[in-house]
Design a protein around this motif. Structure first.
Motif, PDB file in Angstrom:
ATOM      1  N   ALA A 295     -47.051  47.551  80.241  1.00 24.65           N
ATOM      2  CA  ALA A 295     -46.003  47.884  79.272  1.00 24.65           C
ATOM      3  C   ALA A 295     -45.930  46.846  78.158  1.00 24.65           C
ATOM      4  O   ALA A 295     -45.573  47.162  77.028  1.00 24.65           O
ATOM      5  N   HIS A 296     -46.261  45.599  78.480  1.00 26.96           N
ATOM      6  CA  HIS A 296     -46.183  44.489  77.517  1.00 26.96           C
ATOM      7  C   HIS A 296     -47.364  43.577  77.805  1.00 26.96           C
ATOM      8  O   HIS A 296     -47.548  43.152  78.941  1.00 26.96           O
ATOM      9  N   VAL A 297     -48.175  43.289  76.789  1.00 24.64           N
ATOM     10  CA  VAL A 297     -49.350  42.442  76.968  1.00 24.64           C
ATOM     11  C   VAL A 297     -49.181  41.170  76.156  1.00 24.64           C
ATOM     12  O   VAL A 297     -49.062  41.204  74.932  1.00 24.64           O
ATOM     13  N   ALA A 298     -49.171  40.047  76.888  1.00 20.41           N
ATOM     14  CA  ALA A 298     -49.140  38.729  76.257  1.00 20.41           C
ATOM     15  C   ALA A 298     -50.490  38.070  76.498  1.00 20.41           C
ATOM     16  O   ALA A 298     -50.986  38.058  77.626  1.00 20.41           O
ATOM     17  N   LEU A 299     -51.082  37.546  75.457  1.00 16.45           N
ATOM     18  CA  LEU A 299     -52.333  36.805  75.554  1.00 16.45           C
ATOM     19  C   LEU A 299     -51.992  35.336  75.416  1.00 16.45           C
ATOM     20  O   LEU A 299     -51.330  34.940  74.453  1.00 16.45           O
ATOM     21  N   ALA A 300     -52.423  34.539  76.396  1.00 12.63           N
ATOM     22  CA  ALA A 300     -52.075  33.110  76.407  1.00 12.63           C
ATOM     23  C   ALA A 300     -53.333  32.265  76.507  1.00 12.63           C
ATOM     24  O   ALA A 300     -54.127  32.434  77.439  1.00 12.63           O
ATOM     25  N   VAL A 301     -53.498  31.369  75.535  1.00 15.88           N
ATOM     26  CA  VAL A 301     -54.653  30.469  75.509  1.00 15.88           C
ATOM     27  C   VAL A 301     -54.212  29.100  75.011  1.00 15.88           C
ATOM     28  O   VAL A 301     -53.316  29.002  74.169  1.00 15.88           O
TER      29      VAL A 301
ATOM     30  N   VAL B 293     -47.805  41.875  81.424  1.00 15.96           N
ATOM     31  CA  VAL B 293     -49.063  41.269  81.824  1.00 15.96           C
ATOM     32  C   VAL B 293     -49.347  40.081  80.912  1.00 15.96           C
ATOM     33  O   VAL B 293     -49.244  40.188  79.685  1.00 15.96           O
ATOM     34  N   VAL B 294     -49.677  38.956  81.543  1.00 16.75           N
ATOM     35  CA  VAL B 294     -50.065  37.753  80.805  1.00 16.75           C
ATOM     36  C   VAL B 294     -51.556  37.546  81.055  1.00 16.75           C
ATOM     37  O   VAL B 294     -51.969  37.271  82.185  1.00 16.75           O
ATOM     38  N   ILE B 295     -52.356  37.709  80.025  1.00 20.58           N
ATOM     39  CA  ILE B 295     -53.801  37.499  80.123  1.00 20.58           C
ATOM     40  C   ILE B 295     -54.094  36.087  79.651  1.00 20.58           C
ATOM     41  O   ILE B 295     -53.689  35.692  78.557  1.00 20.58           O
ATOM     42  N   VAL B 296     -54.792  35.336  80.498  1.00 23.81           N
ATOM     43  CA  VAL B 296     -55.027  33.921  80.234  1.00 23.81           C
ATOM     44  C   VAL B 296     -56.520  33.631  80.159  1.00 23.81           C
ATOM     45  O   VAL B 296     -57.285  34.034  81.034  1.00 23.81           O
ATOM     46  N   ASP B 297     -56.907  32.921  79.118  1.00 19.75           N
ATOM     47  CA  ASP B 297     -58.270  32.403  79.001  1.00 19.75           C
ATOM     48  C   ASP B 297     -58.170  30.927  78.655  1.00 19.75           C
ATOM     49  O   ASP B 297     -57.096  30.436  78.307  1.00 19.75           O
ATOM     50  N   ASP B 298     -59.301  30.229  78.733  1.00 20.27           N
ATOM     51  CA  ASP B 298     -59.273  28.794  78.440  1.00 20.27           C
ATOM     52  C   ASP B 298     -59.526  28.497  76.971  1.00 20.27           C
ATOM     53  O   ASP B 298     -59.429  27.360  76.539  1.00 20.27           O
ATOM     54  N   GLY B 299     -59.822  29.514  76.177  1.00 15.62           N
ATOM     55  CA  GLY B 299     -60.024  29.329  74.749  1.00 15.62           C
ATOM     56  C   GLY B 299     -60.635  30.571  74.144  1.00 15.62           C
ATOM     57  O   GLY B 299     -61.204  31.406  74.849  1.00 15.62           O
TER      58      GLY B 299
ATOM     59  N   LEU C 142     -53.200  37.526  84.686  1.00 17.08           N
ATOM     60  CA  LEU C 142     -54.607  37.872  84.841  1.00 17.08           C
ATOM     61  C   LEU C 142     -55.462  36.800  84.177  1.00 17.08           C
ATOM     62  O   LEU C 142     -55.306  36.541  82.981  1.00 17.08           O
ATOM     63  N   GLY C 143     -56.352  36.197  84.951  1.00 13.09           N
ATOM     64  CA  GLY C 143     -57.250  35.180  84.409  1.00 13.09           C
ATOM     65  C   GLY C 143     -58.606  35.774  84.079  1.00 13.09           C
ATOM     66  O   GLY C 143     -59.137  36.594  84.828  1.00 13.09           O
ATOM     67  N   LEU C 144     -59.150  35.356  82.945  1.00  9.16           N
ATOM     68  CA  LEU C 144     -60.507  35.753  82.572  1.00  9.16           C
ATOM     69  C   LEU C 144     -61.486  34.776  83.226  1.00  9.16           C
ATOM     70  O   LEU C 144     -61.432  33.578  82.951  1.00  9.16           O
ATOM     71  N   PRO C 145     -62.348  35.288  84.116  1.00  9.61           N
ATOM     72  CA  PRO C 145     -63.326  34.406  84.756  1.00  9.61           C
ATOM     73  C   PRO C 145     -64.295  33.870  83.710  1.00  9.61           C
ATOM     74  O   PRO C 145     -64.617  34.570  82.765  1.00  9.61           O
ATOM     75  N   ARG C 146     -64.749  32.726  83.849  1.00  7.85           N
ATOM     76  CA  ARG C 146     -64.434  31.785  84.886  1.00  7.85           C
ATOM     77  C   ARG C 146     -63.438  30.766  84.380  1.00  7.85           C
ATOM     78  O   ARG C 146     -62.522  30.392  85.083  1.00  7.85           O
ATOM     79  N   GLY C 147     -63.603  30.313  83.149  1.00  7.04           N
ATOM     80  CA  GLY C 147     -62.745  29.243  82.650  1.00  7.04           C
ATOM     81  C   GLY C 147     -61.269  29.553  82.606  1.00  7.04           C
ATOM     82  O   GLY C 147     -60.435  28.665  82.748  1.00  7.04           O
TER      83      GLY C 147
END
Length: 183
Positions: A151-157, A125-131, A28-33
């Protein structure tokens, strides 16, 4: 650590996230970056990609300073400390939240159209932001994913402020942050 662009950041994150590929994740990408970074992550992991829409709640007269965030499904994250230090009243909170809720709904329709969200029920779920600066928006996104059954949340930046990364580390199942520069 320097990244040439968001695609480079996404590639480096994908390399760090490779062990999650076997868990059939949703990215899952956080808009916009965050979307271009998430696109590369999803591509490299062979995972479906969707957006997760959240809105920062900015202090009146200093909207770049977030005192919280809201997300799809009514998720709300508020920093009482920032509200107190910025002298943000409950009435200010309500006014900002009303405006941002309308914008959140508009953006969700704009980014997703009529297509339903990808089901997160029981998924990694992998949640991705640019920073990450304060972490309020990222935390709201993680709580939205949990509320939708992840079930599992990974935050990736690729990059985060050190204090924000430390706060988030205990609030997600996994934090993948490639750089926490000090000023």
């Amino acid at each position: 650590m320097h990244f040439s662009d968001r695609a480079d950041a996404g590639q480096r994150l994908a390399d760090a996230l490779r062990p999650l590929a076997k868990s059939d994740p949703v990215v899952l990408g956080l808009p916009r970056g965050g979307v271009p970074v998430a696109f590369r992550v999803a591509q490299e992991l062979g995972a479906p990609l969707d957006v997760i829409v959240v809105r920062k709640l900015g202090v009146p007269h200093h909207p770049e300073l977030g005192f919280g965030a809201i997300g799809e499904g009514g998720v709300r994250v508020i920093s009482e400390d920032i509200m107190h230090r910025s002298r943000t009243s409950d009435a200010d909170l309500a006014a900002v939240e009303r405006a941002e809720t309308a914008e959140l709904l508009r953006r969700a329709r704009a980014f997703r159209g009529d297509r339903p969200r990808i089901s997160l029920d029981g998924r990694t779920v992998v949640i991705v932001d640019d920073g990450i600066a304060t972490g309020a928006t990222a935390l709201a996104a993680c709580e939205v994913a949990r509320a939708q059954g992840a079930a599992h949340v990974a935050l990736a930046v690729p990059v985060a402020a050190p204090d924000a990364a430390e706060r988030l580390r205990g609030r997600v199942d996994e934090l993948v942050c490639l750089s926490t520069p000090t000023r």
